[in-house]
Design an enzyme around this catalytic site. Structure first.
Site, mmCIF file in Angstrom:
data_model
loop_
_atom_site.group_PDB
_atom_site.id
_atom_site.type_symbol
_atom_site.label_atom_id
_atom_site.label_comp_id
_atom_site.label_asym_id
_atom_site.label_seq_id
_atom_site.Cartn_x
_atom_site.Cartn_y
_atom_site.Cartn_z
ATOM 1 N N ALA A 272 0.820 -1.313 0.053
ATOM 2 C CA ALA A 272 0.085 -0.112 -0.121
ATOM 3 C C ALA A 272 0.923 1.185 0.026
ATOM 4 C CB ALA A 272 -0.968 0.028 1.228
ATOM 5 N N GLU A 308 -0.126 2.614 7.193
ATOM 6 C CA GLU A 308 -0.249 3.720 5.995
ATOM 7 C C GLU A 308 -0.583 4.985 6.808
ATOM 8 O OE1 GLU A 308 1.449 3.020 3.480
ATOM 9 O OE2 GLU A 308 1.564 1.011 3.614
HETATM 10 N N1 B3K Z 1 6.086 3.926 1.448
HETATM 11 C C1 B3K Z 1 5.128 2.580 0.564
HETATM 12 C C2 B3K Z 1 6.631 1.754 -0.021
HETATM 13 C C3 B3K Z 1 6.591 2.296 -1.288
HETATM 14 C C4 B3K Z 1 7.970 1.228 -2.031
HETATM 15 C C5 B3K Z 1 8.237 1.938 -3.440
HETATM 16 N N2 B3K Z 1 9.094 0.977 -4.046
HETATM 17 C C6 B3K Z 1 4.667 1.656 1.369
HETATM 18 C C7 B3K Z 1 4.847 1.745 2.753
HETATM 19 O O1 B3K Z 1 5.917 1.153 3.307
HETATM 20 O O2 B3K Z 1 4.062 2.132 3.701
HETATM 21 ZN ZN ZN Z 2 5.903 2.167 5.110
#
Ligand code: B3K
Ligand code: ZN
Length: 868
Positions: A272, A308
């Site tokens: 996500a 998230e």
């Molecule tokens: N921040 C995103 C992950 C993105 C990955 C990009 N290759 C999800 C998470 O860690 O919440």
């Molecule tokens: Zn993350």
């Protein structure tokens, strides 16, 4: 194409340059505001971007806007057509003043975007993924996390095909256009880096709710899905509300917009994405009911929703200065989601699960060719660094700081961190500094955890004599690629000395800080002679512990230690002590101590079912392999099977009696009910190990009578590894029942790929040709190939067929989706640990990938580092 890979003397291809952390420079130009006008349809997106740029300091450098596969149709500076050049993919514009308005237009085809980065089409929707460097596939922009801007976004699309238009922030206006089109304008008042940009257009319905924040603001919550999926969204919505409340209570963090949207999409490269106010989720982490999702799936949904959501503060309000700081947001946020799940479930069991995952994925990474520090020093492709080291070991670092500081000072530290850096792009160092400043504790040596890779080994030994005891500790940090002769780390070890009989703490629990290569700690006036050492309680440090405690001491710990995690550890260690000498060919299987310990655990009424389920799990083949200098997968498999068989036989009566207990209601998701089902499935597995024919009968009966997916999948997990008619019948039934539900069909692929059978290799090759298999959908690809590659005994088939299949799939998948393809490479990179013949075949498979035409930099980096 110039290809340096064929010729080691040639310089690297321009695409494959290494980026170093030490080269960081602040941006030459800020972008204060981004205005996007997006004209969207499935096969054509026209994006006009207006950027308000401002010079940072005094210099005469041009504005450099990153692009990826884009051609500018127009470029204007302050309203007039401008001079520009393209350098590779980047747009360079010479600017004369301190501040300018830059406008560019680009066009591209979202339906042709198989990388699933930037703007792409998925199941009739249009959606975006920008982290880390996807925004540059949508428009020209600096696209680095230290450039923060406010955004306004106008979306235009066909009103019938895309009735819902979403972007970050709040919708400020909308209207009807010509030719059946409509538009909506969104504004996000919080300055953010481009990686947090998002928009979605599609035919979506919302399960809506509301949350009143601690200061009394009403927030509208929506989980957007296809209409038919609405009944599957209740758990995610509840998890969102729980997360919002938890973050207020535990960290004092309040949500800041009036709207929080989550959208589920079927084609997504990972779990996500925390885009500001508009999270985009892999549908796997949104959709669930008890018919189609297991208890584990439900828990994973809650964990990912929380993760998230928590990013809104740890990641969005305070973000990363550069991608080397990724663990600043990911380690901290994983730690936060782990604690959220611990608070909503059995605390000890969640800890055990997290440690199991760390050992299964991060430990091998840390001891292999792809090892890197939690804060890496360099990368070729940043997508390859969304690793268990950055995420899960990163979370362990935060947990250790909490252990060292204590909960109160840790909270003071996090308050200070958020207050000091709100609205900024900062570094891991800034986090540690806030913890230090708030607590007054010196974390100088602790910082090594961020820069030194490799899992420390700690040796612990207790000398008890007369009325006292001396604890001798020793640490050793292994060499890793590019790092040798490391300094001793600051390792917090929660420990106690226990009475053998009662488990009473003769020396009360305390945290010993190991900071030297060798250290001793003396305890005086202990009430009983010969106490037992309970150490690294709660897994207080991510280390490999070696102790010379004997089997009797381990059995006693498994029975009486007041720390549930330490009990689990003692059981694991007893299993390994039964297995390893057999694998080394030193002895035949003696399961008696494991049987006795399992028996005592299952009979202990103080323990809950969820814990018992974990406690009677025999270590996986991967974990056993980690303990061996050279792995022979056939021997590991045979020994593990033998132990399972002995335990199953030795405990038949008890296993069957406990398995026969009444089951909780099918849709009861209470902690107790989930624990009962987890235990029941483990019991079934052990019964089948002891008596496969009986196991098959019971499992088929459980399958046929299943009232939810936990029971159904639990039964099928057992059946797939067994022979007999029940297996085929259940697999066929499962397929027919769920063939139209993608997420459940993924399970069907995954279960077969995990089967421990000598024909699984054939089955996987066939499944790769199945009409329902596709490399285009990351969930389906992972269901078959990640499960297959982690099925040690099958993947490491002596013929090398497993390696061939994986190499072929990597090469194919790389043409579509490099990010996902690169994630399949690490299992081959473990070649140094396997017997010679296998190591050779694994290397050959890596070389085949290396020589493929037009390899992405994602796969290139993983393969070249794996070959070493
Ligand atoms: N921040 C995103 C992950 C993105 C990955 C990009 N290759 C999800 C998470 O860690 O919440
Ligand atoms: Zn993350």
């Amino acid at each position: 194409m110039t290809d340096s890979r064929m010729n080691p003397e040639a310089p690297p291809t321009p695409d494959h340059v290494t980026i170093y952390a030490k080269d960081y420079e602040p941006p030459k130009w800020w972008v204060r505001h981004v205005d996007l006008d997006c004209d969207l349809s499935a096969d054509k997106a026209r994006i006009r971007a207006t950027l308000n740029v401002e010079k940072n300091g005094s210099h005469d450098r041009p504005l450099v806007l990153a692009g990826d596969g884009l051609k500018p149709l127009t470029v204007q500076v302050d309203g007039a057509d401008a001079q520009w050049t393209l350098e590779g993919d980047n747009l360079l514009i010479e600017l004369s003043g301190e501040a300018h308005e830059i406008a560019t237009t680009v066009e591209f085809d979202p339906s042709a975007n198989s990388q699933l980065m930037g703007l792409y089409a998925s199941g009739g929707l249009l959606c975006t993924q920008c982290e880390s460097e996807g925004f540059r596939r949508i428009t020209f922009h600096p696209d680095r996390p230290d450039v923060l801007s406010t955004y306004s976004v106008t979306m235009h699309a066909d009103a019938k095909a895309y009735p819902i238009l979403l972007a970050n922030g709040n919708k400020v206006s909308e209207g009807i256009g010509e030719d059946g089109r409509h538009w909506a304008r969104w504004e996000d008042p919080f300055p953010k880096p481009s990686y947090l940009f998002a928009m979605v257009a599609g035919d979506l319905s919302a399960n809506s709710g509301a949350f009143t924040t601690m200061s009394g603001r009403e927030v509208e919550l929506n989980i957007w899905v296809r209409e038919k999926d609405l009944p599957l969204t209740h758990h995610a919505l509840q998890a969102l509300k729980d997360s919002m409340k938890w973050d207020e209570e535990v960290y004092g963090r309040e949500y800041d917009l009036d709207l929080f949207n989550i959208v589920a999409v079927d084609d997504f490269n990972f779990g996500a994405m925390e885009n500001k106010g508009l999270n985009i989720f892999n549908s796997r982490y949104v959709l669930a009911d008890s018919e189609t999702a297991t208890d584990q799936d439900f828990d994973a949904i809650a964990g990912v929703v929380a993760h998230e959501y928590f990013h809104n503060w740890s990641g969005n309000r305070v973000t990363c200065r550069d991608w080397f700081q990724l663990s600043l947001k990911e380690g901290f946020t994983v730690f936060r989601d782990q604690c959220f799940s611990q608070d909503h479930n059995s605390e000890a069991v969640k800890r055990i699960e997290d440690v199991r995952l760390l050992r299964a994925i991060q430990f091998p990474e840390d001891s292999g060719p792809l090892a890197h520090p939690v804060r890496p020093d360099s990368y070729i492709e940043i997508s390859n660094f969304y690793t268990a080291t950055v995420y899960n070991k990163g979370a362990e670092l935060i947990r250790m700081m909490r252990t060292i500081l204590g909960e109160k000072d840790f909270r003071k530290g996090s308050d200070l961190y958020f207050e000091r850096h709100d609205g900024q792009a900062v570094t891991c160092e800034d986090f540690v500094k806030a913890m230090e400043d708030a607590s007054g504790k010196d974390l100088a040596q602790f910082r090594l955890w961020y820069s030194q890779a490799g899992t420390p080994t700690v040796r612990a030994h207790v000398d008890a004599s007369g009325s006292g005891a001396v604890l001798k500790l020793q640490q050793d940090i292994p060499d890793t690629p590019g790092q040798k002769d490391k300094q001793p780390m600051a390792i917090p070890l929660k420990m106690a000395l226990l009475s053998r009989q009662s488990g009473a703490e003769l020396v009360e629990e305390r945290t010993v800080m190991l900071g030297e290569a060798e250290q001793t700690v003396t305890f005086e006036d202990i009430a009983e002679a010969d106490p037992i050492l309970s150490i690294n309680r709660d897994f207080s440090a991510p280390i490999i512990l070696e102790s010379d405690r004997d089997d009797e001491e381990l059995a006693a710990l498994a029975r009486v230690d007041g720390n549930a995690f330490a009990r689990y550890e003692a059981l694991q260690e007893l299993n390994l002590r039964a297995l390893l000498p057999v694998i080394r060919g030193e002895t035949v299987m003696d399961a008696s101590k494991v049987i006795a310990a399992f028996d005592a655990t299952l009979s202990d009424e103080r323990l809950d079912d969820a814990f018992k389920a974990e406690a009677i799990m025999i270590p996986s083949e991967a974990m056993i392999g980690e303990k061996l200098a050279t792995i022979d997968p056939d021997k590991v498999h045979a020994a593990r099977q033998a132990l399972g068989h002995e335990v199953g036989k030795g405990l038949t009566e008890k296993l069957e009696q406990m398995y026969g207990r009444e089951r909780p209601a099918g849709d009861d998701l209470s902690v107790a009910a989930k624990g009962q089902r987890a235990l029941s499935n483990q019991l079934l597995g052990l019964i089948a190990s002891g008596d496969p024919a009986k196991g098959a009968r019971l499992a088929k009966a459980q399958y046929d009578g299943a009232r939810n997916m936990t029971e159904r999948q639990g039964a099928l997990t057992v059946l797939v590894s067994l022979d007999g008619a029940e297996r085929g019948a259940a697999l066929e039934d499962f397929y027919n029942r769920f063939k139209d539900q993608g997420l459940v069909l993924d399970k069907w692929f995954g279960l077969q790929a995990r089967a421990e059978r000598d024909d699984t290799m054939d089955a996987v090759e066939k499944l790769a040709e199945h009409p329902d298999f596709t490399l285009k959908n990351p969930n389906r690809l992972r269901a078959l190939l990640v499960n297959f590659a982690s099925n040690q005994w099958v993947f490491h088939h002596a013929s090398g067929r497993g390696y061939d299949l994986l190499a072929r799939m990597v090469i194919e998948a790389d043409k579509l989706n490099p990010q996902v393809a690169a994630r399949l490479v690490p299992p081959l990179g473990r070649w140094r640990r396997y017997t010679d013949a296998r190591a050779k075949l694994m290397r050959a498979a890596l070389q085949r990938i290396e020589q493929a035409d037009g390899l992405s930099k994602d796969v290139f980096e993983q393969v070249s580092k794996s070959l070493g």
